[in-house]
Design a protein around this motif. Structure first.
Motif, PDB file in Angstrom:
ATOM      1  N   ASP A  12       0.832  -1.211   0.000  1.00  0.00           N
ATOM      2  CA  ASP A  12       0.000   0.000   0.000  1.00  0.00           C
ATOM      3  C   ASP A  12       0.863   1.255   0.000  1.00  0.00           C
ATOM      4  O   ASP A  12       0.557   2.220  -0.704  1.00  0.00           O
ATOM      5  CB  ASP A  12      -0.940   0.018   1.209  1.00  0.00           C
ATOM      6  CG  ASP A  12      -2.038  -1.033   1.109  1.00  0.00           C
ATOM      7  OD1 ASP A  12      -2.379  -1.441  -0.023  1.00  0.00           O
ATOM      8  OD2 ASP A  12      -2.559  -1.438   2.160  1.00  0.00           O
ATOM      9  N   THR A  13       1.932   1.248   0.773  1.00  0.00           N
ATOM     10  CA  THR A  13       2.844   2.396   0.810  1.00  0.00           C
ATOM     11  C   THR A  13       3.492   2.584  -0.550  1.00  0.00           C
ATOM     12  O   THR A  13       3.569   3.706  -1.061  1.00  0.00           O
ATOM     13  CB  THR A  13       3.921   2.201   1.894  1.00  0.00           C
ATOM     14  OG1 THR A  13       3.274   2.110   3.171  1.00  0.00           O
ATOM     15  CG2 THR A  13       4.912   3.345   1.902  1.00  0.00           C
ATOM     16  N   ARG A  14       3.966   1.491  -1.150  1.00  0.00           N
ATOM     17  CA  ARG A  14       4.569   1.590  -2.479  1.00  0.00           C
ATOM     18  C   ARG A  14       3.590   2.179  -3.487  1.00  0.00           C
ATOM     19  O   ARG A  14       3.927   3.082  -4.250  1.00  0.00           O
ATOM     20  CB  ARG A  14       5.046   0.218  -2.987  1.00  0.00           C
ATOM     21  CG  ARG A  14       6.326  -0.267  -2.356  1.00  0.00           C
ATOM     22  CD  ARG A  14       6.944  -1.439  -3.117  1.00  0.00           C
ATOM     23  NE  ARG A  14       6.024  -2.490  -3.496  1.00  0.00           N
ATOM     24  CZ  ARG A  14       5.731  -3.548  -2.754  1.00  0.00           C
ATOM     25  NH1 ARG A  14       6.280  -3.690  -1.559  1.00  0.00           N
ATOM     26  NH2 ARG A  14       4.904  -4.473  -3.196  1.00  0.00           N
ATOM     27  N   ARG A  15       2.368   1.685  -3.479  1.00  0.00           N
ATOM     28  CA  ARG A  15       1.368   2.151  -4.439  1.00  0.00           C
ATOM     29  C   ARG A  15       1.038   3.632  -4.213  1.00  0.00           C
ATOM     30  O   ARG A  15       1.039   4.431  -5.156  1.00  0.00           O
ATOM     31  CB  ARG A  15       0.100   1.304  -4.352  1.00  0.00           C
ATOM     32  CG  ARG A  15      -0.952   1.685  -5.387  1.00  0.00           C
ATOM     33  CD  ARG A  15      -2.210   0.817  -5.333  1.00  0.00           C
ATOM     34  NE  ARG A  15      -2.839   0.845  -4.016  1.00  0.00           N
ATOM     35  CZ  ARG A  15      -2.788  -0.162  -3.127  1.00  0.00           C
ATOM     36  NH1 ARG A  15      -2.159  -1.287  -3.422  1.00  0.00           N
ATOM     37  NH2 ARG A  15      -3.378  -0.063  -1.963  1.00  0.00           N
ATOM     38  N   THR A  16       0.781   4.015  -2.973  1.00  0.00           N
ATOM     39  CA  THR A  16       0.421   5.402  -2.663  1.00  0.00           C
ATOM     40  C   THR A  16       1.537   6.368  -3.031  1.00  0.00           C
ATOM     41  O   THR A  16       1.296   7.383  -3.692  1.00  0.00           O
ATOM     42  CB  THR A  16       0.091   5.540  -1.161  1.00  0.00           C
ATOM     43  OG1 THR A  16      -1.011   4.679  -0.857  1.00  0.00           O
ATOM     44  CG2 THR A  16      -0.255   6.968  -0.801  1.00  0.00           C
ATOM     45  N   LEU A  17       2.760   6.066  -2.615  1.00  0.00           N
ATOM     46  CA  LEU A  17       3.875   6.971  -2.892  1.00  0.00           C
ATOM     47  C   LEU A  17       4.221   6.992  -4.382  1.00  0.00           C
ATOM     48  O   LEU A  17       4.567   8.036  -4.930  1.00  0.00           O
ATOM     49  CB  LEU A  17       5.090   6.618  -2.037  1.00  0.00           C
ATOM     50  CG  LEU A  17       4.914   6.815  -0.533  1.00  0.00           C
ATOM     51  CD1 LEU A  17       6.197   6.459   0.207  1.00  0.00           C
ATOM     52  CD2 LEU A  17       4.474   8.242  -0.208  1.00  0.00           C
ATOM     53  N   ARG A  18       4.111   5.852  -5.022  1.00  0.00           N
ATOM     54  CA  ARG A  18       4.387   5.813  -6.469  1.00  0.00           C
ATOM     55  C   ARG A  18       3.382   6.683  -7.224  1.00  0.00           C
ATOM     56  O   ARG A  18       3.751   7.479  -8.087  1.00  0.00           O
ATOM     57  CB  ARG A  18       4.351   4.387  -6.992  1.00  0.00           C
ATOM     58  CG  ARG A  18       4.647   4.315  -8.477  1.00  0.00           C
ATOM     59  CD  ARG A  18       4.596   2.900  -8.992  1.00  0.00           C
ATOM     60  NE  ARG A  18       5.208   2.854 -10.313  1.00  0.00           N
ATOM     61  CZ  ARG A  18       5.570   1.760 -10.924  1.00  0.00           C
ATOM     62  NH1 ARG A  18       5.414   0.596 -10.347  1.00  0.00           N
ATOM     63  NH2 ARG A  18       6.108   1.817 -12.117  1.00  0.00           N
ATOM     64  N   GLU A  19       2.103   6.526  -6.911  1.00  0.00           N
ATOM     65  CA  GLU A  19       1.066   7.331  -7.572  1.00  0.00           C
ATOM     66  C   GLU A  19       1.293   8.820  -7.316  1.00  0.00           C
ATOM     67  O   GLU A  19       1.192   9.637  -8.233  1.00  0.00           O
ATOM     68  CB  GLU A  19      -0.323   6.912  -7.094  1.00  0.00           C
ATOM     69  CG  GLU A  19      -0.763   5.571  -7.627  1.00  0.00           C
ATOM     70  CD  GLU A  19      -2.081   5.090  -7.036  1.00  0.00           C
ATOM     71  OE1 GLU A  19      -2.710   5.819  -6.226  1.00  0.00           O
ATOM     72  OE2 GLU A  19      -2.489   3.959  -7.370  1.00  0.00           O
ATOM     73  N   PHE A  20       1.610   9.173  -6.076  1.00  0.00           N
ATOM     74  CA  PHE A  20       1.826  10.571  -5.737  1.00  0.00           C
ATOM     75  C   PHE A  20       3.021  11.145  -6.490  1.00  0.00           C
ATOM     76  O   PHE A  20       2.923  12.190  -7.129  1.00  0.00           O
ATOM     77  CB  PHE A  20       2.032  10.726  -4.222  1.00  0.00           C
ATOM     78  CG  PHE A  20       2.430  12.110  -3.816  1.00  0.00           C
ATOM     79  CD1 PHE A  20       1.514  13.154  -3.844  1.00  0.00           C
ATOM     80  CD2 PHE A  20       3.733  12.388  -3.427  1.00  0.00           C
ATOM     81  CE1 PHE A  20       1.886  14.441  -3.484  1.00  0.00           C
ATOM     82  CE2 PHE A  20       4.119  13.664  -3.070  1.00  0.00           C
ATOM     83  CZ  PHE A  20       3.187  14.701  -3.097  1.00  0.00           C
ATOM     84  N   LEU A  21       4.146  10.454  -6.429  1.00  0.00           N
ATOM     85  CA  LEU A  21       5.368  10.966  -7.061  1.00  0.00           C
ATOM     86  C   LEU A  21       5.271  10.957  -8.585  1.00  0.00           C
ATOM     87  O   LEU A  21       5.774  11.863  -9.247  1.00  0.00           O
ATOM     88  CB  LEU A  21       6.577  10.161  -6.579  1.00  0.00           C
ATOM     89  CG  LEU A  21       6.934  10.372  -5.102  1.00  0.00           C
ATOM     90  CD1 LEU A  21       7.905   9.302  -4.627  1.00  0.00           C
ATOM     91  CD2 LEU A  21       7.486  11.767  -4.877  1.00  0.00           C
ATOM     92  N   THR A  22       4.603   9.961  -9.145  1.00  0.00           N
ATOM     93  CA  THR A  22       4.392   9.930 -10.588  1.00  0.00           C
ATOM     94  C   THR A  22       3.530  11.125 -11.002  1.00  0.00           C
ATOM     95  O   THR A  22       3.809  11.788 -12.005  1.00  0.00           O
ATOM     96  CB  THR A  22       3.733   8.605 -11.020  1.00  0.00           C
ATOM     97  OG1 THR A  22       4.609   7.526 -10.665  1.00  0.00           O
ATOM     98  CG2 THR A  22       3.480   8.558 -12.518  1.00  0.00           C
TER      99      THR A  22
END
Length: 119
Positions: A12-22
């Protein structure tokens, strides 16, 4: 485009941060632990690594130790992301910054922006 390797064992952390930074215009690669990150680093050379400290298989401390002995990747800036503040406090981690989880997205963006401005 600046690239980031995000290393965290929590999906979940990977997905959330990836979406935000992308969404902020960065190219984001992910890895689920330190060993997976080393495998990813054989294929890419990111501008920054966001590294969870407490992970299975190869934790942040072990990953950093290996990274600092490997010429090809030893100079990539690293920011620790961790809820386990007692685990790393006082340790000489040779990192650019440490952000406490849950990560404040505005602070993360400001930190990444500052690091990229210095590169």
């Amino acid at each position: 485009m600046r690239s980031i390797l995000l290393v965290d064992d929590d999906a979940d952390t990977r997905r959330t941060l990836r979406e935000f930074l992308t969404g902020e215009g960065f190219l984001v690669h992910t890895a689920r632990d330190g060993q997976h990150a080393l495998n990813v680093l054989e294929r890419i050379e990111p501008d920054l690594i966001l590294l969870d400290y407490k992970m299975p298989v190869l934790d942040g401390k072990q990953f950093l130790a290996f990274m600092r002995r490997t010429p090809k990747i030893q100079t990539i800036p690293v920011v620790i992301l961790s809820a386990a503040t007692r685990e790393w406090s006082g340790a000489n981690l040779e990192v650019v910054d440490v952000l406490t989880k849950p990560v404040d997205l505005a602070l993360l963006l400001a930190t990444v922006g500052r690091i990229f401005a210095e590169l």
